[in-house]
Write a protein that holds these residues in place. Structure first.
Motif, PDB file in Angstrom:
ATOM      1  N   CYS A 129       0.835  -1.207   0.000  1.00  0.00           N
ATOM      2  CA  CYS A 129       0.000   0.000   0.000  1.00  0.00           C
ATOM      3  C   CYS A 129       0.868   1.254   0.000  1.00  0.00           C
ATOM      4  O   CYS A 129       0.595   2.225  -0.725  1.00  0.00           O
ATOM      5  CB  CYS A 129      -0.943  -0.007   1.198  1.00  0.00           C
ATOM      6  N   ALA A 130       1.916   1.250   0.804  1.00  0.00           N
ATOM      7  CA  ALA A 130       2.820   2.404   0.853  1.00  0.00           C
ATOM      8  C   ALA A 130       3.551   2.579  -0.473  1.00  0.00           C
ATOM      9  O   ALA A 130       3.687   3.703  -0.984  1.00  0.00           O
ATOM     10  CB  ALA A 130       3.822   2.233   1.994  1.00  0.00           C
ATOM     11  N   LEU A 131       4.021   1.483  -1.046  1.00  0.00           N
ATOM     12  CA  LEU A 131       4.731   1.545  -2.318  1.00  0.00           C
ATOM     13  C   LEU A 131       3.832   2.106  -3.420  1.00  0.00           C
ATOM     14  O   LEU A 131       4.254   2.937  -4.227  1.00  0.00           O
ATOM     15  CB  LEU A 131       5.224   0.152  -2.708  1.00  0.00           C
ATOM     16  N   THR A 132       2.580   1.663  -3.441  1.00  0.00           N
ATOM     17  CA  THR A 132       1.646   2.121  -4.466  1.00  0.00           C
ATOM     18  C   THR A 132       1.311   3.593  -4.291  1.00  0.00           C
ATOM     19  O   THR A 132       1.238   4.350  -5.272  1.00  0.00           O
ATOM     20  CB  THR A 132       0.369   1.269  -4.431  1.00  0.00           C
ATOM     21  N   GLN A 133       1.103   4.014  -3.051  1.00  0.00           N
ATOM     22  CA  GLN A 133       0.813   5.428  -2.816  1.00  0.00           C
ATOM     23  C   GLN A 133       1.961   6.313  -3.291  1.00  0.00           C
ATOM     24  O   GLN A 133       1.750   7.365  -3.896  1.00  0.00           O
ATOM     25  CB  GLN A 133       0.521   5.669  -1.336  1.00  0.00           C
ATOM     26  N   PHE A 134       3.181   5.883  -3.013  1.00  0.00           N
ATOM     27  CA  PHE A 134       4.333   6.665  -3.451  1.00  0.00           C
ATOM     28  C   PHE A 134       4.455   6.635  -4.971  1.00  0.00           C
ATOM     29  O   PHE A 134       4.762   7.652  -5.606  1.00  0.00           O
ATOM     30  CB  PHE A 134       5.608   6.131  -2.798  1.00  0.00           C
ATOM     31  N   ASP A 135       4.234   5.482  -5.570  1.00  0.00           N
ATOM     32  CA  ASP A 135       4.324   5.351  -7.017  1.00  0.00           C
ATOM     33  C   ASP A 135       3.317   6.267  -7.713  1.00  0.00           C
ATOM     34  O   ASP A 135       3.616   6.884  -8.738  1.00  0.00           O
ATOM     35  CB  ASP A 135       4.067   3.890  -7.403  1.00  0.00           C
ATOM     36  N   GLU A 136       2.127   6.368  -7.163  1.00  0.00           N
ATOM     37  CA  GLU A 136       1.068   7.163  -7.792  1.00  0.00           C
ATOM     38  C   GLU A 136       1.154   8.650  -7.444  1.00  0.00           C
ATOM     39  O   GLU A 136       0.905   9.503  -8.296  1.00  0.00           O
ATOM     40  CB  GLU A 136      -0.300   6.618  -7.360  1.00  0.00           C
ATOM     41  N   ALA A 137       1.452   8.967  -6.196  1.00  0.00           N
ATOM     42  CA  ALA A 137       1.366  10.369  -5.744  1.00  0.00           C
ATOM     43  C   ALA A 137       2.566  10.808  -4.930  1.00  0.00           C
ATOM     44  O   ALA A 137       2.502  11.805  -4.217  1.00  0.00           O
ATOM     45  CB  ALA A 137       0.091  10.557  -4.916  1.00  0.00           C
ATOM     46  N   GLY A 138       3.677  10.108  -5.057  1.00  0.00           N
ATOM     47  CA  GLY A 138       4.810  10.344  -4.181  1.00  0.00           C
ATOM     48  C   GLY A 138       5.616  11.593  -4.479  1.00  0.00           C
ATOM     49  O   GLY A 138       5.737  12.036  -5.621  1.00  0.00           O
ATOM     50  N   ALA A 139       6.155  12.155  -3.422  1.00  0.00           N
ATOM     51  CA  ALA A 139       7.068  13.289  -3.507  1.00  0.00           C
ATOM     52  C   ALA A 139       8.117  13.128  -2.420  1.00  0.00           C
ATOM     53  O   ALA A 139       7.910  12.411  -1.430  1.00  0.00           O
ATOM     54  CB  ALA A 139       6.326  14.609  -3.326  1.00  0.00           C
ATOM     55  N   VAL A 140       9.244  13.791  -2.613  1.00  0.00           N
ATOM     56  CA  VAL A 140      10.286  13.862  -1.591  1.00  0.00           C
ATOM     57  C   VAL A 140      10.588  15.332  -1.369  1.00  0.00           C
ATOM     58  O   VAL A 140      10.774  16.086  -2.334  1.00  0.00           O
ATOM     59  CB  VAL A 140      11.563  13.111  -2.004  1.00  0.00           C
ATOM     60  N   LEU A 141      10.622  15.722  -0.106  1.00  0.00           N
ATOM     61  CA  LEU A 141      10.930  17.113   0.237  1.00  0.00           C
ATOM     62  C   LEU A 141      12.147  17.140   1.145  1.00  0.00           C
ATOM     63  O   LEU A 141      12.151  16.497   2.195  1.00  0.00           O
ATOM     64  CB  LEU A 141       9.745  17.762   0.949  1.00  0.00           C
ATOM     65  N   ARG A 142      13.195  17.828   0.691  1.00  0.00           N
ATOM     66  CA  ARG A 142      14.303  18.132   1.599  1.00  0.00           C
ATOM     67  C   ARG A 142      13.950  19.431   2.289  1.00  0.00           C
ATOM     68  O   ARG A 142      13.773  20.471   1.651  1.00  0.00           O
ATOM     69  CB  ARG A 142      15.627  18.286   0.844  1.00  0.00           C
ATOM     70  N   LEU A 143      13.811  19.364   3.601  1.00  0.00           N
ATOM     71  CA  LEU A 143      13.389  20.532   4.376  1.00  0.00           C
ATOM     72  C   LEU A 143      14.307  20.697   5.572  1.00  0.00           C
ATOM     73  O   LEU A 143      14.355  19.833   6.454  1.00  0.00           O
ATOM     74  CB  LEU A 143      11.940  20.356   4.841  1.00  0.00           C
ATOM     75  N   HIS A 144      15.024  21.794   5.591  1.00  0.00           N
ATOM     76  CA  HIS A 144      15.947  22.067   6.705  1.00  0.00           C
ATOM     77  C   HIS A 144      15.520  23.375   7.369  1.00  0.00           C
ATOM     78  O   HIS A 144      16.122  24.437   7.155  1.00  0.00           O
ATOM     79  CB  HIS A 144      17.387  22.153   6.199  1.00  0.00           C
ATOM     80  N   ASP A 145      14.447  23.295   8.138  1.00  0.00           N
ATOM     81  CA  ASP A 145      13.893  24.469   8.823  1.00  0.00           C
ATOM     82  C   ASP A 145      12.948  23.965   9.904  1.00  0.00           C
ATOM     83  O   ASP A 145      11.886  23.415   9.599  1.00  0.00           O
ATOM     84  CB  ASP A 145      13.149  25.364   7.828  1.00  0.00           C
ATOM     85  N   THR A 146      13.326  24.139  11.151  1.00  0.00           N
ATOM     86  CA  THR A 146      12.522  23.580  12.241  1.00  0.00           C
ATOM     87  C   THR A 146      11.144  24.223  12.330  1.00  0.00           C
ATOM     88  O   THR A 146      10.157  23.563  12.664  1.00  0.00           O
ATOM     89  CB  THR A 146      13.251  23.737  13.586  1.00  0.00           C
ATOM     90  N   GLY A 147      11.055  25.523  12.027  1.00  0.00           N
ATOM     91  CA  GLY A 147       9.768  26.195  12.086  1.00  0.00           C
ATOM     92  C   GLY A 147       8.806  25.689  11.035  1.00  0.00           C
ATOM     93  O   GLY A 147       7.624  25.427  11.327  1.00  0.00           O
ATOM     94  N   LEU A 148       9.287  25.522   9.810  1.00  0.00           N
ATOM     95  CA  LEU A 148       8.429  25.010   8.744  1.00  0.00           C
ATOM     96  C   LEU A 148       8.097  23.537   8.966  1.00  0.00           C
ATOM     97  O   LEU A 148       6.986  23.092   8.656  1.00  0.00           O
ATOM     98  CB  LEU A 148       9.103  25.201   7.389  1.00  0.00           C
ATOM     99  N   GLN A 149       9.047  22.787   9.516  1.00  0.00           N
ATOM    100  CA  GLN A 149       8.766  21.387   9.824  1.00  0.00           C
ATOM    101  C   GLN A 149       7.660  21.276  10.871  1.00  0.00           C
ATOM    102  O   GLN A 149       6.745  20.452  10.743  1.00  0.00           O
ATOM    103  CB  GLN A 149      10.028  20.684  10.313  1.00  0.00           C
ATOM    104  N   ALA A 150       7.722  22.121  11.902  1.00  0.00           N
ATOM    105  CA  ALA A 150       6.690  22.106  12.934  1.00  0.00           C
ATOM    106  C   ALA A 150       5.339  22.505  12.357  1.00  0.00           C
ATOM    107  O   ALA A 150       4.289  21.944  12.731  1.00  0.00           O
ATOM    108  CB  ALA A 150       7.080  23.041  14.075  1.00  0.00           C
TER     109      ALA A 150
END
Length: 274
Positions: A129-150
């Motif tokens: 299920c996880a693999l399929t969700q990523f295959d269909e709608a997956g994204a990767v975000l590199r985020l280095h900001d504690t405020g935006l992460q929160a």
């Protein structure tokens, strides 16, 4: 209701100026804008495919020409054949992601096939299920900001997206799209795009090949995508420049994709770059 992409001849060429299509190669955009659907030979000529574990090169084959009754994933693993519907946006964008990130797609396929071997083709594991969700709608975000992460953790969408552009300028954000359905849905500008994302905390920027290698390695080694709960929803529509009404004061309360966080939902910690 299942999404139905518009006919090729009904799509305004300006649709392909949307930032989502900036995540495709220039020659792939050319195939999108062309008045004709690309044949399988054209698609196969647009890449130099690697080989699968059985030693066969990956290639796109018209689904209607296949008479072997094999499972889609198992066929890829055994023969390298990627069944592809002609004149179909969904499968065309899937082909583009194969061309752009073959190592990621190969890792997804290998994991799917391994789980099929365990539970059979009529059941699905949490990992599948996880693999399929990523295959269909997956994204990767590199985020280095504690405020935006929160803010993302709390679904504080106004804070996250009102500060997005500034974070991009100082190199705290990078976004990669892997889900081919995201491109298909972007053919209808009124649709709000929501991705299922993995997030990586790293002060250092990555190039496309490095990021794809990291994700492919994590998937192949079963360090990633063992459960759908690893994936975070991110409404891409909130990114500045991705929706014409972004500056409206009520944008984040009016557009339904900006949902509050569900009670009891906890996200895993961001991945750390090694």
């Amino acid at each position: 209701m299942r999404y139905l992409a518009p006919d090729r001849g009904r799509i305004d060429a300006q649709v392909f100026a949307h930032p989502v299509f900036g995540h495709l190669h220039a020659d792939q955009l050319g195939l999108c804008r062309s008045g004709d659907w690309p044949e399988m030979g054209v698609l196969n000529a647009h890449w130099n495919p690697p080989v699968n574990a059985a030693g066969f090169p990956f290639r796109f084959v018209d689904q209607d020409a296949l008479k072997d009754d094999m499972h889609y994933e198992q066929r890829i693993a055994q023969s390298g054949i990627i069944a592809t519907r002609t004149r179909n946006w969904h499968d065309l964008f899937n082909a583009f992601i194969w061309m752009r990130h073959p190592a990621v797609k190969q890792a997804l396929n290998a994991r799917q096939v391994a789980d099929i071997a365990q539970v059979g083709p009529k059941q699905r594991t949490r990992g599948q299920c996880a693999l399929t969700q990523f295959d269909e709608a997956g994204a990767v975000l590199r985020l280095h900001d504690t405020g935006l992460q929160a803010a993302w953790d709390a679904h504080d969408w106004p804070y996250l997206f009102r500060n997005w552009a500034e974070a991009e300028r100082r190199g705290a954000i990078q976004l990669w799209l892997f889900g081919h359905s995201l491109f298909e849905h972007a053919l209808t500008p009124a649709i709000a795009l929501v991705a299922k994302a993995l997030v990586i905390d790293s002060a250092d920027a990555f190039d496309d090949d490095d990021m794809a290698c990291r994700i492919a390695s994590g998937i192949a080694g079963a360090a990633l995508l063992n459960d759908p709960q690893e994936l975070r929803p991110i409404p891409l529509t909130g990114i500045p420049g991705w929706h014409p009404e972004h500056a409206a004061a009520d944008f984040f309360t009016r557009v339904p994709c900006f949902r509050p966080k569900r009670a009891g939902r906890h996200y895993p910690e961001p991945l750390r770059a090694q």
